[in-house]
Design a protein around this motif. Structure first.
Motif, PDB file in Angstrom:
ATOM      1  N   UNK A   1       0.873  -1.163   0.000  1.00  0.00           N
ATOM      2  CA  UNK A   1       0.000   0.000   0.000  1.00  0.00           C
ATOM      3  C   UNK A   1       0.915   1.219   0.000  1.00  0.00           C
ATOM      4  N   UNK A   2       0.566   2.239  -0.784  1.00  0.00           N
ATOM      5  CA  UNK A   2       1.489   3.353  -1.006  1.00  0.00           C
ATOM      6  C   UNK A   2       0.730   4.664  -1.163  1.00  0.00           C
ATOM      7  N   UNK A   3       1.412   5.751  -0.855  1.00  0.00           N
ATOM      8  CA  UNK A   3       0.824   7.070  -1.062  1.00  0.00           C
ATOM      9  C   UNK A   3       1.910   8.139  -1.103  1.00  0.00           C
ATOM     10  N   UNK A   4       1.507   9.332  -1.521  1.00  0.00           N
ATOM     11  CA  UNK A   4       2.373  10.513  -1.546  1.00  0.00           C
ATOM     12  C   UNK A   4       1.598  11.675  -0.952  1.00  0.00           C
ATOM     13  N   UNK A   5       2.262  12.446  -0.115  1.00  0.00           N
ATOM     14  CA  UNK A   5       1.678  13.691   0.385  1.00  0.00           C
ATOM     15  C   UNK A   5       2.555  14.841  -0.092  1.00  0.00           C
ATOM     16  N   UNK A   6       1.943  15.788  -0.802  1.00  0.00           N
ATOM     17  CA  UNK A   6       2.694  16.894  -1.387  1.00  0.00           C
ATOM     18  C   UNK A   6       2.194  18.229  -0.857  1.00  0.00           C
ATOM     19  N   UNK A   7       3.122  19.127  -0.576  1.00  0.00           N
ATOM     20  CA  UNK A   7       2.788  20.465  -0.089  1.00  0.00           C
ATOM     21  C   UNK A   7       3.545  21.510  -0.895  1.00  0.00           C
ATOM     22  N   UNK A   8       2.914  22.655  -1.105  1.00  0.00           N
ATOM     23  CA  UNK A   8       3.549  23.761  -1.813  1.00  0.00           C
ATOM     24  C   UNK A   8       4.571  24.419  -0.912  1.00  0.00           C
ATOM     25  N   UNK A   9       5.702  24.749  -1.491  1.00  0.00           N
ATOM     26  CA  UNK A   9       6.745  25.488  -0.794  1.00  0.00           C
ATOM     27  C   UNK A   9       7.055  26.743  -1.594  1.00  0.00           C
ATOM     28  N   UNK A  10       7.207  27.851  -0.899  1.00  0.00           N
ATOM     29  CA  UNK A  10       7.418  29.129  -1.584  1.00  0.00           C
ATOM     30  C   UNK A  10       8.853  29.636  -1.488  1.00  0.00           C
ATOM     31  N   UNK A  11       9.743  28.761  -1.061  1.00  0.00           N
ATOM     32  CA  UNK A  11      11.134  29.165  -0.953  1.00  0.00           C
ATOM     33  C   UNK A  11      11.829  29.170  -2.304  1.00  0.00           C
ATOM     34  N   UNK A  12      13.069  29.603  -2.314  1.00  0.00           N
ATOM     35  CA  UNK A  12      13.814  29.701  -3.564  1.00  0.00           C
ATOM     36  C   UNK A  12      14.394  28.349  -3.983  1.00  0.00           C
ATOM     37  N   UNK A  13      14.498  27.407  -3.040  1.00  0.00           N
ATOM     38  CA  UNK A  13      15.127  26.127  -3.348  1.00  0.00           C
ATOM     39  C   UNK A  13      14.188  25.182  -4.095  1.00  0.00           C
ATOM     40  N   UNK A  14      12.959  25.039  -3.619  1.00  0.00           N
ATOM     41  CA  UNK A  14      12.019  24.106  -4.242  1.00  0.00           C
ATOM     42  C   UNK A  14      10.628  24.721  -4.299  1.00  0.00           C
ATOM     43  N   UNK A  15       9.820  24.176  -5.203  1.00  0.00           N
ATOM     44  CA  UNK A  15       8.428  24.609  -5.328  1.00  0.00           C
ATOM     45  C   UNK A  15       7.487  23.722  -4.523  1.00  0.00           C
ATOM     46  N   UNK A  16       7.861  22.443  -4.366  1.00  0.00           N
ATOM     47  CA  UNK A  16       7.012  21.490  -3.657  1.00  0.00           C
ATOM     48  C   UNK A  16       7.869  20.562  -2.809  1.00  0.00           C
ATOM     49  N   UNK A  17       7.249  20.058  -1.751  1.00  0.00           N
ATOM     50  CA  UNK A  17       7.896  19.036  -0.933  1.00  0.00           C
ATOM     51  C   UNK A  17       6.947  17.862  -0.795  1.00  0.00           C
TER      52      UNK A  17
END
Length: 268
Positions: free
Chosen positions: A241-257
């Motif tokens: 069983x598998x999943x992904x949780x994604x969140x928006x990031x507004x920093x300069x390094x990444x857009x999402x985590x």
């Protein structure tokens, strides 16, 4: 239509997802007491490892059983044929949980690849937010980490040790013992994000089918409002069983985590 898209996407962009999916497995999940054995990390698909996870990326590795707690050291790992192996010895009879967490890495994708990936994984909220912000035609940098678990039955005695959370950023916690059910019975899980139940979140599950790519037979469902989800194994063999949780990031390094979770077990 969703299943058809998943099949087409797998053909077009398998290389992308092979860099992401991680599973903790063993040759058999039914082990003898006080016996040396191996777990292994498949970094690719449920069936094939495309490259090994180096030990410098592994954190919070744990194996828990009755009167048993092991936090593996670097010397217990070895890499062979693109697979990372973990050597350990079982203890008393009981139902164990083992887990490995990885340090994050950053992946950059163009808009087409990122949107297809979001669609493939059913990340509806992120898709909707990108459209609302009118950024669905832009690429993205994603920081991702993986948190994988497996359930092991050592000897005959069933215990509740497998239900103990490992404290990962995201993880499935079993609510009943898959090694104590009959074929056709449900296996229930609670999905936790930072220790809090994750409601109405999509998860995928499947089993190994000889001669077929496991992910071609993948099914999808959602947790309920309390973060619970159940699946009904209908075949003997190894399941995930598998999943992904994604969140928006507004920093300069990444857009999402994103944080990825898988849990494997076996139906005998």
């Amino acid at each position: 239509m969703h299943n058809s898209f998943r099949l087409v996407f797998l053909c077009l962009a398998t290389f992308l997802f092979m860099s992401h999916e991680l599973f903790l497995k063993t040759d058999t999940h039914f082990l003898e007491i006080n016996k040396a054995t191996q777990l292994y990390l498949l970094n690719g698909t449920f069936d094939t490892s495309e490259n090994a996870i180096t030990t410098d990326r592994i954190i919070n590795s744990k194996i828990i059983g009755p009167d048993y707690l092991m936090e593996p050291k670097e010397g217990q790992y070895e890499i062979k044929n693109k697979i990372t192996y973990l050597n350990f010895a079982t203890g008393n009879s009981g139902t164990y949980v083992a887990g490995v967490s990885t340090l994050p890495r950053v992946l950059e994708m163009d808009a087409k690849a990122f949107n297809a990936y979001l669609e493939h994984e059913g990340l509806e909220t992120t898709i909707a937010d990108r459209k609302k912000q009118d950024i669905d035609n832009t690429g993205a940098k994603e920081r991702y980490s993986k948190h994988v678990k497996t359930l092991l039955q050592v000897g005959e005695k069933r215990t509740i040790d497998f239900m103990k959370p490992l404290g990962y950023p995201i993880e499935f916690v079993p609510m009943n013992n898959p090694y104590d059910i009959k074929m056709g019975d449900a296996v229930a899980f609670k999905l936790l994000r930072d220790g809090v139940p994750l409601a109405n979140h999509i998860v995928h599950y499947s089993t190994a089918v000889p001669g077929q790519d496991t992910h071609e037979n993948e099914n999808s469902t959602k947790t309920n409002e309390n973060g619970f989800v159940s699946i009904v194994p209908n075949k003997k063999g190894k399941w995930y069983i598998a999943t992904i949780h994604m969140e928006k990031r507004n920093g300069v390094e990444v857009d999402y985590e994103s944080n990825w979770a898988t849990l494997t077990f076996e139906i005998k």
